[in-house]
Motif scaffolding. Structure first.
Motif, short mmCIF file in Angstrom:
data_model
loop_
_atom_site.label_atom_id
_atom_site.label_comp_id
_atom_site.label_asym_id
_atom_site.label_seq_id
_atom_site.Cartn_x
_atom_site.Cartn_y
_atom_site.Cartn_z
N PHE A 14 0.85 -1.19 0.00
CA PHE A 14 0.00 0.00 0.00
C PHE A 14 0.89 1.24 0.00
O PHE A 14 1.87 1.32 0.74
CB PHE A 14 -0.91 0.02 1.23
N ASP A 15 0.55 2.20 -0.85
CA ASP A 15 1.32 3.44 -0.88
C ASP A 15 0.82 4.39 0.21
O ASP A 15 -0.03 4.03 1.05
CB ASP A 15 1.26 4.07 -2.27
N ARG A 16 1.31 5.62 0.20
CA ARG A 16 0.97 6.57 1.25
C ARG A 16 -0.50 6.95 1.25
O ARG A 16 -1.04 7.41 2.26
CB ARG A 16 1.84 7.82 1.10
N ARG A 17 -1.16 6.77 0.11
CA ARG A 17 -2.58 7.07 0.02
C ARG A 17 -3.44 5.83 0.22
O ARG A 17 -4.62 5.82 -0.10
CB ARG A 17 -2.90 7.72 -1.33
N LEU A 18 -2.81 4.77 0.73
CA LEU A 18 -3.49 3.50 1.01
C LEU A 18 -4.07 2.85 -0.24
O LEU A 18 -5.08 2.14 -0.18
CB LEU A 18 -4.59 3.69 2.07
N GLN A 20 -3.47 0.15 -3.31
CA GLN A 20 -2.68 -1.05 -3.58
C GLN A 20 -1.75 -0.81 -4.76
O GLN A 20 -2.18 -0.30 -5.80
CB GLN A 20 -3.58 -2.25 -3.86
N VAL A 21 -0.49 -1.20 -4.58
CA VAL A 21 0.50 -1.10 -5.64
C VAL A 21 1.09 -2.47 -5.88
O VAL A 21 1.48 -3.17 -4.93
CB VAL A 21 1.62 -0.11 -5.26
N HIS A 22 1.14 -2.89 -7.14
CA HIS A 22 1.70 -4.20 -7.49
C HIS A 22 3.02 -4.00 -8.22
O HIS A 22 3.09 -3.24 -9.19
CB HIS A 22 0.73 -4.98 -8.39
N THR A 23 4.04 -4.67 -7.75
CA THR A 23 5.37 -4.57 -8.37
C THR A 23 5.87 -5.96 -8.71
O THR A 23 6.00 -6.82 -7.83
CB THR A 23 6.38 -3.90 -7.41
#
Length: 305
Positions: A14-18, A20-23
């Motif tokens: 989760f980024d700072r804005r909550l 979801q980020v997939h890498t």
């Protein structure tokens, strides 16, 4: 012994804005190791070498998603079979000495890994091979030097009777004599019918013992070459990155190439090496090449001949 097909690994956070980020860290990876063979997996830091080892053993963190197939002795590895085989048929020599139990004497840790034979006898033989005094068996991990701790990890794996050994950077902290002994021990295990995956950034050390070399770049195996291909000016090699890696060695031309390996979250659309490659064309920038057989090896490059 081991076959990895179309393996991809991505992580969710989760980024700072909550949000979801997939890498994706490993992309459509293919390789295999036969009984009696040492396959060296080489590449720079961040190329995915340790992730590959952890995926085979089933010890990735819970936020990892794995796709593709991994087979051991023809059996598809599942979470259940990985738990059953881990430490028995498949053994890891981890990169970090923190894998040692800090509350258990190191001799006992080695003896607990023995599946066949007398644990005490095999532990003493392993200590003798790696020039560890018998009294060290009564020490706890915090009493060991870095090199001694690495020797304990290697001893633990080699006494286990495993048929597949995965050695993740096993030589840092070892003196030249101990490094030579360790690599020769892997060669001996291969001659006994084991398969060995040697994960390392030390290309020159790998070339002293490996049968084949798999070259990772930004989560992708760009080439698998025979050890004998690493010779002269690298004309037997297939991929531009492998050739650059060979020429960058101090024993060769010590030549650098411009640019850096891309971050996992900023990979190019096509070939991962295209931004640094002098042979790259517009087609390379648009399409990621599939692995293909070439001159008794494998390569991901549109221009390799």
């Amino acid at each position: 012994m081991l076959e990895v097909s179309k393996l991809s690994i991505r992580f969710t956070r989760f980024d700072r804005r909550l949000r979801q980020v997939h890498t994706e860290m490993i992309h459509n990876l293919h390789l295999s190791i036969s009984s009696g063979e040492i396959l060296a997996v080489v590449g720079s830091s961040g190329s995915g070498k340790s992730l590959l080892a952890h995926a085979i053993l089933g010890i990735l963190p819970s936020n990892a998603q794995v796709s593709g197939d991994i087979y051991f002795k023809g059996e598809a590895l599942t979470p259940a079979s990985q738990r059953r085989l881990r430490g028995k048929e498949i053994a890891l020599i981890p990169q970090s000495v923190q894998y040692l139990d800090p509350l258990m004497r190191v001799g006992e840790q080695v003896r607990q890994s023995v599946r066949q034979g007398d644990p005490a006898v095999l532990q003493r033989k392993a200590f003798n091979k790696y020039d560890l005094a018998e009294y060290v068996a009564k020490w706890f991990p915090f009493q060991l030097s870095g090199g001694m701790a690495r020797k304990i990890l290697i001893s633990t794996a080699t006494v286990s009777g495993a048929r597949l050994l995965i050695a993740d950077e096993p030589t840092p902290g070892l003196d030249d004599l101990a490094m030579t002994e360790t690599l020769s021990r892997f060669r001996q295990k291969a001659e006994e019918g084991c398969a060995v995956m040697l994960i390392t950034h030390d290309v020159e050390a790998a070339l002293t013992v490996a049968d084949r070399i798999a070259v990772l770049y930004a989560g992708t195996v760009v080439e698998i070459a025979l050890r004998s291909d690493f010779t002269a000016d690298g004309e037997m090699l297939r991929h531009p990155y492998t050739k650059a890696l060979w020429k960058a060695l101090p024993s060769q031309q010590f030549a650098a190439i411009p640019g850096v390996q891309p971050a996992p979250a900023a990979l190019p659309k096509g070939c991962v090496f295209a931004p640094r490659c002098s042979l790259a064309t517009s087609e390379c920038e648009e399409f990621a090449p599939e692995p293909r057989k070439l001159r008794h090896g494998e390569v991901r490059c549109l221009h390799a001949t």
